[in-house]
Design a protein around this motif. Structure first.
Motif, PDB file in Angstrom:
ATOM      1  N   MET A   1       0.693  -1.290   0.095  1.00 31.73           N
ATOM      2  CA  MET A   1      -0.017  -0.006  -0.097  1.00 31.73           C
ATOM      3  C   MET A   1       1.007   1.222   0.006  1.00 31.73           C
ATOM      4  SD  MET A   1      -3.015   1.292   2.560  1.00 31.73           S
ATOM      5  CE  MET A   1      -4.201   0.005   2.307  1.00 31.73           C
ATOM      6  N   ASP A   2       0.578   2.178  -0.811  1.00 37.69           N
ATOM      7  CA  ASP A   2       1.339   3.432  -0.928  1.00 37.69           C
ATOM      8  C   ASP A   2       0.425   4.379  -0.101  1.00 37.69           C
ATOM      9  OD1 ASP A   2       3.608   2.462  -2.226  1.00 37.69           O
ATOM     10  OD2 ASP A   2       2.594   2.784  -4.317  1.00 37.69           O
ATOM     11  N   ILE A   3       0.871   5.222   0.425  1.00 39.83           N
ATOM     12  CA  ILE A   3       0.165   6.352   1.247  1.00 39.83           C
ATOM     13  C   ILE A   3       1.020   7.600   1.393  1.00 39.83           C
ATOM     14  CG2 ILE A   3      -0.761   6.929   3.443  1.00 39.83           C
ATOM     15  CD1 ILE A   3      -0.990   3.915   4.228  1.00 39.83           C
ATOM     16  N   ILE A   4       0.243   8.599   1.128  1.00 41.50           N
ATOM     17  CA  ILE A   4       0.577  10.015   1.098  1.00 41.50           C
ATOM     18  C   ILE A   4      -0.357  10.981   2.059  1.00 41.50           C
ATOM     19  CG2 ILE A   4       1.141  12.262  -0.057  1.00 41.50           C
ATOM     20  CD1 ILE A   4       1.533  10.437  -2.475  1.00 41.50           C
ATOM     21  N   TYR A   5       0.175  11.527   3.096  1.00 40.14           N
ATOM     22  CA  TYR A   5      -0.332  12.297   3.959  1.00 40.14           C
ATOM     23  C   TYR A   5      -0.206  13.635   3.741  1.00 40.14           C
ATOM     24  CZ  TYR A   5      -0.527   7.976   6.910  1.00 40.14           C
ATOM     25  OH  TYR A   5      -0.718   6.719   7.458  1.00 40.14           O
ATOM     26  N   LEU A   6      -1.416  14.453   3.680  1.00 38.95           N
ATOM     27  CA  LEU A   6      -1.286  15.920   3.246  1.00 38.95           C
ATOM     28  C   LEU A   6      -2.010  16.666   4.489  1.00 38.95           C
ATOM     29  CD1 LEU A   6      -2.879  15.652  -0.214  1.00 38.95           C
ATOM     30  CD2 LEU A   6      -0.309  15.826   0.473  1.00 38.95           C
ATOM     31  N   ASP A   7      -1.396  17.902   4.715  1.00 37.56           N
ATOM     32  CA  ASP A   7      -2.153  18.670   5.722  1.00 37.56           C
ATOM     33  C   ASP A   7      -1.833  20.264   5.158  1.00 37.56           C
ATOM     34  OD1 ASP A   7      -3.131  19.860   7.995  1.00 37.56           O
ATOM     35  OD2 ASP A   7      -1.392  19.480   9.390  1.00 37.56           O
ATOM     36  N   TYR A   8      -3.012  20.723   4.629  1.00 39.02           N
ATOM     37  CA  TYR A   8      -3.079  21.910   4.038  1.00 39.02           C
ATOM     38  C   TYR A   8      -2.583  23.028   5.176  1.00 39.02           C
ATOM     39  CZ  TYR A   8      -5.547  19.278   0.600  1.00 39.02           C
ATOM     40  OH  TYR A   8      -6.075  18.353  -0.205  1.00 39.02           O
ATOM     41  N   SER A   9      -1.565  23.885   4.759  1.00 37.49           N
ATOM     42  CA  SER A   9      -1.258  25.099   5.322  1.00 37.49           C
ATOM     43  C   SER A   9      -2.489  26.103   5.184  1.00 37.49           C
ATOM     44  CB  SER A   9       0.093  25.474   4.790  1.00 37.49           C
ATOM     45  OG  SER A   9       0.247  26.683   5.544  1.00 37.49           O
ATOM     46  N   LYS A  10      -2.838  26.741   6.216  1.00 40.24           N
ATOM     47  CA  LYS A  10      -3.893  27.626   6.136  1.00 40.24           C
ATOM     48  C   LYS A  10      -5.117  27.223   5.378  1.00 40.24           C
ATOM     49  CE  LYS A  10      -1.066  31.409   7.722  1.00 40.24           C
ATOM     50  NZ  LYS A  10      -1.302  31.582   9.081  1.00 40.24           N
ATOM     51  N   ALA A  11      -5.437  26.139   5.260  1.00 38.88           N
ATOM     52  CA  ALA A  11      -6.548  25.589   4.307  1.00 38.88           C
ATOM     53  C   ALA A  11      -7.788  26.475   4.554  1.00 38.88           C
ATOM     54  CB  ALA A  11      -6.456  24.229   4.460  1.00 38.88           C
ATOM     55  N   PHE A  12      -8.283  26.478   5.614  1.00 37.81           N
ATOM     56  CA  PHE A  12      -9.391  27.282   5.867  1.00 37.81           C
ATOM     57  C   PHE A  12      -9.822  28.614   5.597  1.00 37.81           C
ATOM     58  CE2 PHE A  12     -10.885  24.343   9.623  1.00 37.81           C
ATOM     59  CZ  PHE A  12     -10.637  23.366   8.733  1.00 37.81           C
ATOM     60  N   ASP A  13      -8.372  29.300   5.422  1.00 38.97           N
ATOM     61  CA  ASP A  13      -8.387  30.807   5.089  1.00 38.97           C
ATOM     62  C   ASP A  13      -8.450  30.871   3.338  1.00 38.97           C
ATOM     63  OD1 ASP A  13      -7.895  31.234   7.537  1.00 38.97           O
ATOM     64  OD2 ASP A  13      -5.852  31.275   7.662  1.00 38.97           O
ATOM     65  N   LEU A  14      -8.071  29.760   2.595  1.00 34.37           N
ATOM     66  CA  LEU A  14      -7.892  29.808   1.272  1.00 34.37           C
ATOM     67  C   LEU A  14      -9.302  29.330   0.483  1.00 34.37           C
ATOM     68  CD1 LEU A  14      -4.141  28.360   1.112  1.00 34.37           C
ATOM     69  CD2 LEU A  14      -4.941  30.639   0.922  1.00 34.37           C
ATOM     70  N   VAL A  15     -10.140  29.119   1.236  1.00 31.41           N
ATOM     71  CA  VAL A  15     -11.502  28.735   0.435  1.00 31.41           C
ATOM     72  C   VAL A  15     -11.921  29.730  -0.274  1.00 31.41           C
ATOM     73  CG1 VAL A  15     -13.804  27.664   0.695  1.00 31.41           C
ATOM     74  CG2 VAL A  15     -11.864  26.567   2.062  1.00 31.41           C
ATOM     75  N   MET A  16     -12.453  29.778  -1.402  1.00 35.32           N
ATOM     76  CA  MET A  16     -13.131  30.874  -2.214  1.00 35.32           C
ATOM     77  C   MET A  16     -14.506  30.632  -1.819  1.00 35.32           C
ATOM     78  SD  MET A  16     -10.443  32.520  -3.453  1.00 35.32           S
ATOM     79  CE  MET A  16     -11.197  33.493  -4.306  1.00 35.32           C
ATOM     80  N   ASN A  17     -15.162  31.784  -1.251  1.00 33.87           N
ATOM     81  CA  ASN A  17     -16.466  31.617  -0.925  1.00 33.87           C
ATOM     82  C   ASN A  17     -17.497  31.488  -1.986  1.00 33.87           C
ATOM     83  OD1 ASN A  17     -15.677  32.036   1.753  1.00 33.87           O
ATOM     84  ND2 ASN A  17     -15.997  34.265   1.902  1.00 33.87           N
ATOM     85  N   ALA A  18     -17.165  32.200  -2.993  1.00 31.88           N
ATOM     86  CA  ALA A  18     -18.192  32.126  -4.242  1.00 31.88           C
ATOM     87  C   ALA A  18     -18.097  30.665  -4.791  1.00 31.88           C
ATOM     88  CB  ALA A  18     -17.714  33.157  -5.395  1.00 31.88           C
ATOM     89  N   LYS A  19     -16.924  30.245  -5.256  1.00 36.19           N
ATOM     90  CA  LYS A  19     -16.642  28.712  -5.426  1.00 36.19           C
ATOM     91  C   LYS A  19     -17.463  28.059  -4.424  1.00 36.19           C
ATOM     92  CE  LYS A  19     -13.347  25.706  -7.908  1.00 36.19           C
ATOM     93  NZ  LYS A  19     -11.901  25.678  -8.141  1.00 36.19           N
ATOM     94  N   LEU A  20     -17.187  27.950  -3.149  1.00 43.57           N
ATOM     95  CA  LEU A  20     -17.847  27.215  -1.991  1.00 43.57           C
ATOM     96  C   LEU A  20     -19.471  26.973  -2.445  1.00 43.57           C
ATOM     97  CD1 LEU A  20     -17.921  25.344   0.225  1.00 43.57           C
ATOM     98  CD2 LEU A  20     -17.849  27.493   1.485  1.00 43.57           C
ATOM     99  N   LEU A  21     -20.127  28.428  -2.448  1.00 43.14           N
ATOM    100  CA  LEU A  21     -21.431  28.456  -2.639  1.00 43.14           C
ATOM    101  C   LEU A  21     -21.801  27.810  -3.871  1.00 43.14           C
ATOM    102  CD1 LEU A  21     -21.800  32.081  -1.144  1.00 43.14           C
ATOM    103  CD2 LEU A  21     -22.514  29.935  -0.024  1.00 43.14           C
TER     104      LEU A  21
END
Length: 102
Positions: A1-21
């Motif tokens: 099994m190959d595994i890659i762990y990601l933890d986005y830096s400042k992920a919550f701050d980068l969400v584009m509101n218009a795209k989310l909606l």
């Protein structure tokens, strides 16, 4: 099994509101709930030495992680993944039909 762990830096701050909606609308979420979420996201301000409008990002807490997962949820169409808030685990399982020993 190959595994890659990601933890986005400042992920919550980068969400584009218009795209989310827009994504929420595509998921079939009712207009009334989208309007409530929009009122929750739009009109916020940062308060440092002066105030400035917040144009992207979701608040951290209870609703923020859920909105973030809905924002990145389409990544599962591309790869095998497990999502938990801003932590992502990409993985693939491979099966070897024979073993060559040398």
């Amino acid at each position: 099994m190959d595994i890659i762990y990601l933890d986005y830096s400042k992920a919550f701050d980068l969400v584009m509101n218009a795209k989310l909606l827009a994504k929420l609308s595509c998921y079939g979420i009712c207009d009334q709930l989208i309007a409530w979420i929009e009122s929750f996201l739009v009109g916020r301000e940062h308060s440092f030495s002066s105030t400035c409008p917040v144009i992207s990002g979701v608040p951290q807490g209870i609703v923020g992680p859920v909105l973030f997962i809905l924002y990145v949820n389409d990544i599962v169409d591309c790869v095998t993944v497990k999502l938990f808030a801003d932590d992502t685990t990409l993985y693939s399982v491979f099966v070897c039909s024979h073993v060559c020993l040398q």
